[in-house]
Design an enzyme around this catalytic site. Sequence first.
Site, PDB file in Angstrom:
ATOM      1  N   GLY A 154     -35.373 -27.443 -34.011  1.00 54.00           N
ATOM      2  CA  GLY A 154     -36.590 -26.999 -33.324  1.00 54.00           C
ATOM      3  C   GLY A 154     -36.401 -25.609 -32.728  1.00 54.00           C
ATOM      4  O   GLY A 154     -37.321 -24.793 -32.709  1.00 54.00           O
ATOM      5  N   ASN A 155     -35.176 -25.325 -32.279  1.00 54.69           N
ATOM      6  CA  ASN A 155     -34.886 -24.022 -31.680  1.00 54.69           C
ATOM      7  C   ASN A 155     -34.681 -22.927 -32.711  1.00 54.69           C
ATOM      8  O   ASN A 155     -34.538 -21.763 -32.376  1.00 54.69           O
ATOM      9  CB  ASN A 155     -33.652 -24.111 -30.774  1.00 54.69           C
ATOM     10  CG  ASN A 155     -33.952 -24.934 -29.538  1.00 54.69           C
ATOM     11  OD1 ASN A 155     -35.044 -24.840 -28.992  1.00 54.69           O
ATOM     12  ND2 ASN A 155     -33.003 -25.755 -29.114  1.00 54.69           N
ATOM     13  N   LYS A 178     -34.742 -39.041 -22.336  1.00 53.55           N
ATOM     14  CA  LYS A 178     -35.137 -37.813 -23.046  1.00 53.55           C
ATOM     15  C   LYS A 178     -36.315 -37.173 -22.301  1.00 53.55           C
ATOM     16  O   LYS A 178     -37.434 -37.703 -22.332  1.00 53.55           O
ATOM     17  CB  LYS A 178     -35.537 -38.195 -24.475  1.00 53.55           C
ATOM     18  CG  LYS A 178     -36.071 -37.067 -25.297  1.00 53.55           C
ATOM     19  CD  LYS A 178     -34.966 -36.305 -25.983  1.00 53.55           C
ATOM     20  CE  LYS A 178     -35.529 -35.081 -26.694  1.00 53.55           C
ATOM     21  NZ  LYS A 178     -34.484 -34.136 -27.066  1.00 53.55           N
ATOM     22  N   LYS A 193     -33.862 -35.921 -34.304  1.00 50.11           N
ATOM     23  CA  LYS A 193     -34.054 -35.596 -35.727  1.00 50.11           C
ATOM     24  C   LYS A 193     -32.724 -35.539 -36.482  1.00 50.11           C
ATOM     25  O   LYS A 193     -32.707 -35.697 -37.701  1.00 50.11           O
ATOM     26  CB  LYS A 193     -34.887 -34.327 -35.895  1.00 50.11           C
ATOM     27  CG  LYS A 193     -34.266 -33.044 -35.426  1.00 50.11           C
ATOM     28  CD  LYS A 193     -33.598 -32.277 -36.526  1.00 50.11           C
ATOM     29  CE  LYS A 193     -32.849 -31.120 -35.891  1.00 50.11           C
ATOM     30  NZ  LYS A 193     -31.742 -30.641 -36.724  1.00 50.11           N
ATOM     31  N   LYS A 227     -25.274 -33.787 -33.420  1.00 48.92           N
ATOM     32  CA  LYS A 227     -25.104 -33.290 -34.794  1.00 48.92           C
ATOM     33  C   LYS A 227     -23.818 -33.838 -35.411  1.00 48.92           C
ATOM     34  O   LYS A 227     -23.789 -34.208 -36.584  1.00 48.92           O
ATOM     35  CB  LYS A 227     -25.081 -31.758 -34.798  1.00 48.92           C
ATOM     36  CG  LYS A 227     -26.456 -31.162 -34.496  1.00 48.92           C
ATOM     37  CD  LYS A 227     -26.469 -29.663 -34.653  1.00 48.92           C
ATOM     38  CE  LYS A 227     -27.728 -29.060 -34.050  1.00 48.92           C
ATOM     39  NZ  LYS A 227     -28.841 -29.936 -33.703  1.00 48.92           N
TER      40      LYS A 227
END
Lengths: 323, 323
Positions: A18-19, A136, A221, A283
Site C-alpha cells: 500500500g505504501n 489493527k 495482504k 512479510k
Amino acid sequence: MAKAGTKKPKTIIVSLGGNVIIRREESGTIDEQFRNTELACRYIASLVDQGHRIIITHGNGPVVGNILIRNEAAGGEIPPMPLYICDADSEGGLGFMIQQALHNEFVKTHNIKDAVTIVTQVVVDAKDPAFKDPTKPIGPFYTKEQSERLTLEKNWVMLEDSGRGWRRNVASPRPVKIIEADIIKTLIKNNVIVIAAGGGGVPVTEDPDGTLAGIDAVIDKDFSTATLATQLGAELFINLTQIECAYLDFGKGRQKAINKMTVKEAHGYLAEDHFKAGSMRPKIEAAVEFVEGSKNKNASVIITTPELIEEAMEGRAGTRVVK
Amino acid sequence: MAKAGTKKPKTIIVSLGGNVIIRREESGTIDEQFRNTELACRYIASLVDQGHRIIITHGNGPVVGNILIRNEAAGGEIPPMPLYICDADSEGGLGFMIQQALHNEFVKTHNIKDAVTIVTQVVVDAKDPAFKDPTKPIGPFYTKEQSERLTLEKNWVMLEDSGRGWRRNVASPRPVKIIEADIIKTLIKNNVIVIAAGGGGVPVTEDPDGTLAGIDAVIDKDFSTATLATQLGAELFINLTQIECAYLDFGKGRQKAINKMTVKEAHGYLAEDHFKAGSMRPKIEAAVEFVEGSKNKNASVIITTPELIEEAMEGRAGTRVVK
C-alpha cells in the site's frame, strides 16, 4: 547463488505494498497514486514480457483509511458503509488504476496483453482469536470523548495510537482460502494478467453449508498473497515494498542485509525478533508460510522494491526465502 | 407469441437498475442494498439453473451519488477522488454484493457456479458532443453560493435541479467499446457468471496508440450493456427495472402496456415521445441499438422487473423488443 533468471515461464504472484501506491510523505492525490502505480507497473510489465504468468495483489492501507474518513465525515447525512464494503470499494478503485497502468505500459512496449481486476472474497474463521483482540488501527483519529461515544454507539474497540489520538481497532484474522482462486487460475491459463485480493481481499465468513457473509476485519495482504500463491501453485512470490531487502538487527547500527535465507533460518530470525512488527515481520512470516506450504521444492519468495525486481531475480539484490 | 422458454442455452446479459438495488423510498443502508440484491439474484440464479451463460451489469446512480457526497464531506481533510475513481470504487462494492448474493443463492439450490466481478473500462469519444453539454446531475445538492464557488474552483458545470438546489452536471457520452470484453468471453466460455460494466463502466478515453485515461463522465448503463451485449454476441438482453413493462402514453390516463414491438415500431414510438427521458426512453433506445446492431436475427431485449423474468421469457409479461 540462486539462478532465477532462467527463461522457463513461471507463475509469479507480485504483491504491491500500500505504501508503494501512496508513499508515506504523500497526501494521496490521484496524480500521486497513478505516478507510483505506473512506476511499479513498468517493472512488473517486464516480467510479463519475459513470458511469466503474473498475478498482482496489493495493499490498500492508506486508501481504505481515506474511504473510512469520508464515510465518517458524511455519516450524519447518509448511511456509512461497513468496513468490508469499503474494502470492496478499494479493490475497485485501486484495481482499475493498476489494470490501466499495466495496459498503458503494454501499449508502450507494443506487447498488448489483457489485464483485469477480480473482486476477491477471502474466507476467515469467525473463531479466529484475532476477533477477541482487535489490534489493527484503521481510519480517522478521534478525541477521547468522540472515542467513548463511538464505543457506546457502534461497539467499536477504540485504542490510543502513539499520542496522536484514538482510533478504531479491528481484527486482523488469518486468511483461510480465496473464494475466486479457480477463476483466477482459468484467467492466467488464458494469458490474462490478474489483479486480485486487493487490500488482503474482502473478509468473509463461510457457514458450514457454504453461505458467505462479509465481516468487519482487515486481512494482512502479505498472508492473503501467501494463501493465494499456495492455491494457485505459484513458483515465486515477489513482495514489493519501500525497503530494498530484509535486515538482521533492523534499525540498529549493526543492521545487516539478508540476501538469502532458508525457512529454517527465517524461523530462527523471527524467534530472535529481527524484524519490525506490522512491516517486515509479516512479510517474512508470510514468506515462510508460502514456501513451507508449497508442494513445489523450488518455491521461493523475493522481498525488494519495484526498481530492484530484475537484480533480485538474479540474486544480486533483495532478500530471497527458500526451502 | 415468442417462444423464449426453450431449453437451448443462450448467452444472456441481465442488467440490474440502480433503483432495483437502492429503491427510491430507501436511504440505502447496506441491509437494504443486500436484501434487494438477494431478491434480484434469486431470479437471475434460476436462469443459471436453466443452463444459460449469464453476464450481469448494473446501475450505480444512488451508490456513486453517496460516494461523491462522502468525498465532498471530507474534502477539506483529504484529497477527493475524481468521479471515474468513484465509479471504479462502486464497481468494487456493488460487484462484491452481487457476486456474494449469487453465490449464496447457488448454495441454496445446491448448484454451485463461480461468479465474479470484473472491473470494467468503457471507452468513450473525447469529442462526443455530450462533453460540450453536460446534462447528467450527480452527487450532493448545493446552495447557489456554494455552487458559484465550485464553478470557480473546480470548473464544474452547476445546474439548478427541480427547486431542490444546485448540482454538478457531468457529460453522459455514448460508450464506444468495452476494453475487457475478451476477458469476459473467456470467463463465460468457462461457465463463470460475470458481473461487469457496473454503473455503465469506468469511462476512459483511448489515444490513437491505445493509451487509456480515466475521464469524468457517467455512461448510461443501458447503453454500456447494449455495447457489451453486441461485443459478446449475446442472444438476449434482459433489462431489469422497477416497472413491469414499457407503456404507450406512459403516465397518461390512456397508458397501454407494450408486450412486444419490433425495432421499427420502437423507432416510431420514440419519435412520438411515448417514453420518459432518463427512465424508459434510454432503455428503449439501448434495446433498439442492440437488436439492430446484432448479427443474430433472433437477438431480442426484455424489459421487466426481477420478479417477472420467467413470465417475460414466455411472453406473458414485460416488453420484448425484436428485429
